[in-house]
Design a protein around this motif. Structure first.
Motif, PDB file in Angstrom:
ATOM      1  N   ALA A  73       0.835  -1.216   0.000  1.00 56.92           N
ATOM      2  CA  ALA A  73       0.000   0.000   0.000  1.00 56.92           C
ATOM      3  C   ALA A  73       0.863   1.257   0.000  1.00 56.92           C
ATOM      4  CB  ALA A  73      -0.912  -0.009   1.227  1.00 56.92           C
ATOM      5  N   GLU A  74       2.025   1.191   0.650  1.00 53.08           N
ATOM      6  CA  GLU A  74       2.922   2.349   0.762  1.00 53.08           C
ATOM      7  C   GLU A  74       3.458   2.793  -0.592  1.00 53.08           C
ATOM      8  OE1 GLU A  74       2.924  -0.323   2.699  1.00 53.08           O
ATOM      9  OE2 GLU A  74       2.237   0.685   4.550  1.00 53.08           O
ATOM     10  N   ARG A  75       3.366   1.918  -1.576  1.00 56.36           N
ATOM     11  CA  ARG A  75       3.872   2.285  -2.906  1.00 56.36           C
ATOM     12  C   ARG A  75       2.783   2.889  -3.801  1.00 56.36           C
ATOM     13  NH1 ARG A  75       6.943  -2.565  -5.515  1.00 56.36           N
ATOM     14  NH2 ARG A  75       7.233  -1.007  -7.160  1.00 56.36           N
ATOM     15  N   LEU A  76       1.586   2.978  -3.279  1.00 55.59           N
ATOM     16  CA  LEU A  76       0.485   3.527  -4.082  1.00 55.59           C
ATOM     17  C   LEU A  76       0.115   4.944  -3.643  1.00 55.59           C
ATOM     18  CD1 LEU A  76      -1.761   3.083  -6.261  1.00 55.59           C
ATOM     19  CD2 LEU A  76      -3.197   2.181  -4.406  1.00 55.59           C
ATOM     20  N   GLU A  77      -0.017   5.812  -4.638  1.00 56.78           N
ATOM     21  CA  GLU A  77      -0.503   7.168  -4.387  1.00 56.78           C
ATOM     22  C   GLU A  77      -1.784   7.345  -5.194  1.00 56.78           C
ATOM     23  OE1 GLU A  77       3.912   9.211  -4.508  1.00 56.78           O
ATOM     24  OE2 GLU A  77       2.263  10.276  -5.506  1.00 56.78           O
ATOM     25  N   ILE A  78      -2.745   8.000  -4.589  1.00 58.70           N
ATOM     26  CA  ILE A  78      -3.995   8.303  -5.274  1.00 58.70           C
ATOM     27  C   ILE A  78      -4.001   9.805  -5.549  1.00 58.70           C
ATOM     28  CG2 ILE A  78      -6.508   8.467  -4.892  1.00 58.70           C
ATOM     29  CD1 ILE A  78      -5.586   5.599  -5.281  1.00 58.70           C
ATOM     30  N   GLU A  79      -4.221  10.192  -6.812  1.00 61.48           N
ATOM     31  CA  GLU A  79      -4.294  11.617  -7.143  1.00 61.48           C
ATOM     32  C   GLU A  79      -5.749  12.032  -7.312  1.00 61.48           C
ATOM     33  OE1 GLU A  79      -1.836  12.904 -10.376  1.00 61.48           O
ATOM     34  OE2 GLU A  79      -0.021  12.045  -9.490  1.00 61.48           O
ATOM     35  N   ILE A  80      -6.143  13.000  -6.535  1.00 60.23           N
ATOM     36  CA  ILE A  80      -7.511  13.518  -6.670  1.00 60.23           C
ATOM     37  C   ILE A  80      -7.468  15.008  -6.993  1.00 60.23           C
ATOM     38  CG2 ILE A  80      -8.583  11.801  -5.173  1.00 60.23           C
ATOM     39  CD1 ILE A  80      -8.605  14.007  -2.987  1.00 60.23           C
ATOM     40  N   THR A  81      -8.553  15.499  -7.574  1.00 66.72           N
ATOM     41  CA  THR A  81      -8.601  16.921  -7.901  1.00 66.72           C
ATOM     42  C   THR A  81      -9.576  17.628  -6.961  1.00 66.72           C
ATOM     43  OG1 THR A  81     -10.338  16.562  -9.512  1.00 66.72           O
ATOM     44  CG2 THR A  81      -8.089  16.547 -10.343  1.00 66.72           C
ATOM     45  N   GLU A  82      -9.625  18.910  -7.135  1.00 65.01           N
ATOM     46  CA  GLU A  82     -10.436  19.714  -6.230  1.00 65.01           C
ATOM     47  C   GLU A  82     -11.918  19.382  -6.267  1.00 65.01           C
ATOM     48  OE1 GLU A  82      -7.292  23.335  -6.455  1.00 65.01           O
ATOM     49  OE2 GLU A  82      -8.944  23.189  -7.855  1.00 65.01           O
ATOM     50  N   SER A  83     -12.370  18.760  -7.373  1.00 67.06           N
ATOM     51  CA  SER A  83     -13.790  18.409  -7.466  1.00 67.06           C
ATOM     52  C   SER A  83     -14.200  17.474  -6.313  1.00 67.06           C
ATOM     53  CB  SER A  83     -14.094  17.752  -8.809  1.00 67.06           C
ATOM     54  OG  SER A  83     -13.210  16.692  -9.034  1.00 67.06           O
ATOM     55  N   VAL A  84     -13.240  16.687  -5.828  1.00 68.86           N
ATOM     56  CA  VAL A  84     -13.511  15.784  -4.707  1.00 68.86           C
ATOM     57  C   VAL A  84     -13.843  16.574  -3.441  1.00 68.86           C
ATOM     58  CG1 VAL A  84     -12.404  14.141  -3.131  1.00 68.86           C
ATOM     59  CG2 VAL A  84     -12.144  13.866  -5.601  1.00 68.86           C
ATOM     60  N   LEU A  85     -13.196  17.723  -3.320  1.00 67.42           N
ATOM     61  CA  LEU A  85     -13.374  18.518  -2.110  1.00 67.42           C
ATOM     62  C   LEU A  85     -14.707  19.260  -2.117  1.00 67.42           C
ATOM     63  CD1 LEU A  85      -9.790  20.016  -2.071  1.00 67.42           C
ATOM     64  CD2 LEU A  85     -10.550  17.766  -1.330  1.00 67.42           C
ATOM     65  N   LEU A  86     -15.224  19.475  -3.348  1.00 66.26           N
ATOM     66  CA  LEU A  86     -16.475  20.223  -3.473  1.00 66.26           C
ATOM     67  C   LEU A  86     -17.673  19.288  -3.420  1.00 66.26           C
ATOM     68  CD1 LEU A  86     -15.295  22.498  -6.390  1.00 66.26           C
ATOM     69  CD2 LEU A  86     -15.521  23.154  -3.994  1.00 66.26           C
ATOM     70  N   ASP A  87     -17.410  18.011  -3.548  1.00 63.38           N
ATOM     71  CA  ASP A  87     -18.458  16.990  -3.585  1.00 63.38           C
ATOM     72  C   ASP A  87     -18.952  16.715  -2.160  1.00 63.38           C
ATOM     73  OD1 ASP A  87     -19.774  15.121  -5.409  1.00 63.38           O
ATOM     74  OD2 ASP A  87     -18.696  13.552  -4.332  1.00 63.38           O
ATOM     75  N   ASP A  88     -19.456  15.531  -1.934  1.00 64.01           N
ATOM     76  CA  ASP A  88     -19.935  15.148  -0.606  1.00 64.01           C
ATOM     77  C   ASP A  88     -18.746  14.994   0.342  1.00 64.01           C
ATOM     78  OD1 ASP A  88     -20.972  14.090   1.658  1.00 64.01           O
ATOM     79  OD2 ASP A  88     -21.897  12.357   0.707  1.00 64.01           O
ATOM     80  N   THR A  89     -18.433  16.077   0.982  1.00 67.85           N
ATOM     81  CA  THR A  89     -17.199  16.168   1.732  1.00 67.85           C
ATOM     82  C   THR A  89     -17.014  15.103   2.803  1.00 67.85           C
ATOM     83  OG1 THR A  89     -17.306  18.512   1.331  1.00 67.85           O
ATOM     84  CG2 THR A  89     -15.801  17.780   3.030  1.00 67.85           C
ATOM     85  N   GLU A  90     -18.031  14.879   3.609  1.00 66.00           N
ATOM     86  CA  GLU A  90     -17.861  13.963   4.744  1.00 66.00           C
ATOM     87  C   GLU A  90     -17.544  12.540   4.308  1.00 66.00           C
ATOM     88  OE1 GLU A  90     -17.231  14.838   7.726  1.00 66.00           O
ATOM     89  OE2 GLU A  90     -17.560  16.885   7.017  1.00 66.00           O
ATOM     90  N   ALA A  91     -18.331  12.041   3.334  1.00 65.12           N
ATOM     91  CA  ALA A  91     -18.115  10.668   2.870  1.00 65.12           C
ATOM     92  C   ALA A  91     -16.755  10.530   2.185  1.00 65.12           C
ATOM     93  CB  ALA A  91     -19.225  10.262   1.913  1.00 65.12           C
TER      94      ALA A  91
END
Ligand code: C2E
Ligand code: MG
Ligand code: MG
Ligand code: MG
Length: 279
Positions: free
Chosen positions: A140-158
């Motif tokens: 798992a330590e070798r995996l990075e997930i890239e997300i964009t700002e749209s994730v932050l504007l979406d359903d934040t808590e979940a």
């Protein structure tokens, strides 16, 4: 006469709309087929650590091998894949392929995978990451997930919960294209980011422009105080490299070192250490 002209314009407009809709439908059908027929490929672009002077990671970037049109860029089909929801199975395929490929590479090379908000929103996303890791044996330590700002504007808590779950597994989280959307400093505090990827628009004309340098410097400062690594995307020239290095950026990615390439070429590059001198 004016009426006729108006009608003509209207018809032309409708014809164009028709054309666009038809192209879209064709593209959508072809996307589905391509997914079923395995016509996507993952290429990899090096992430270079400027302190260690070496490649420490690779970003997985999907391409579509079209029988007539050749290799198609994700900027052409990812938006439609997102609109149609096809990004979910496509993204899942990319994740698995990238983990499988990464498992064949040296242990000190991590792999960064772009994840759409539509994937992350899925309740079972953390589970599918876990399954991809288990199936390929990648740590798992070798995996990075890239997300964009749209994730932050979406359903934040979940979304926040999913990101925390992934992090507990050891997966790292990067904020992609930082500075292009609604980037807010408060997001950097609320979300568990390990890395900020500063969008390439900030480096494009940084040479000789003090404001771009100043913005990069400010983000690096912010990252440092929050314990977040900063990377600059799109470094194409030695002058840009000198600028970002001077501003204290830890990692870079760009055509100066390498464009995205197929796994075979990347493996060769890693074995030969072809990038070391350039860095
Ligand atoms: P991104 O995640 O920001 O990826 C970086 C993009 O910048 C890549 O474009 C890369 O080829 C390009 N790039 C890197 N260095 C340079 C440079 O020095 N100069 C220039 N001009 N460009 C550079 P690419 O491969 O066309 O991908 C475009 C976007 O498509 C990605 O942007 C990402 O948002 C999306 N994408 C690609 N693969 C996937 C995927 O598997 N899933 C999802 N959801 N999105 C993906
Ligand atoms: Mg990315
Ligand atoms: Mg990016
Ligand atoms: Mg970008």
């Amino acid at each position: 006469e004016a009426k006729a002209a108006g009608r003509g314009t209207c018809c032309l407009f409708e014809r164009q709309m028709d054309e666009t809709a038809r192209e879209r439908t064709v593209l959508e059908r072809e996307l589905r087929e391509a997914l079923a027929l395995g016509r996507f490929e993952v290429h990899y672009q090096p992430l270079v650590d400027l302190d260690e002077n070496r490649i420490t990671g690779l970003e997985a970037l999907v391409r579509w091998r079209h029988p007539e049109r050749g290799l198609i860029s994700p900027s052409v089909f990812v938006p439609l894949a997102e609109e149609t929801g096809l990004i979910v199975p496509l993204g899942e395929w990319v994740l698995n392929q990238a983990c499988r490929d990464a498992a064949t590479l040296p242990d000190d090379i991590s792999i960064a995978v772009n994840v759409s908000v539509l994937q992350l929103r899925n309740r079972s996303f953390a589970q599918s990451v876990l399954m991809a890791l288990a199936a390929t044996g990648l740590q798992a330590e070798r995996l990075e997930i890239e997300i964009t700002e749209s994730v932050l504007l979406d359903d934040t808590e979940a979304n926040l919960e999913t990101l925390h779950t992934l992090r507990r597994l050891g997966v790292r989280i990067s904020m992609d294209d930082f500075g292009t959307g609604y980037s807010s400093i408060s997001y950097l505090r609320r979300f568990p980011f390990d890395k900020i990827k500063i969008d390439r628009s900030f480096v494009r004309d940084s040479a000789g422009r003090s404001d771009a340098g100043a913005i990069i410097r400010a983000i690096v400062g912010l990252g440092t105080s929050l314990g977040i690594t900063t990377l600059v995307e799109g470094v194409e020239t030695e002058a840009q490299l000198a600028t970002v290095r001077a501003e204290g950026v830890q990692e870079i990615q760009g055509f100066l070192f390498s464009p995205p390439r197929p796994l075979g070429e990347i493996s060769e590059m890693l074995v030969l250490g072809g990038i070391k001198d350039a860095a």
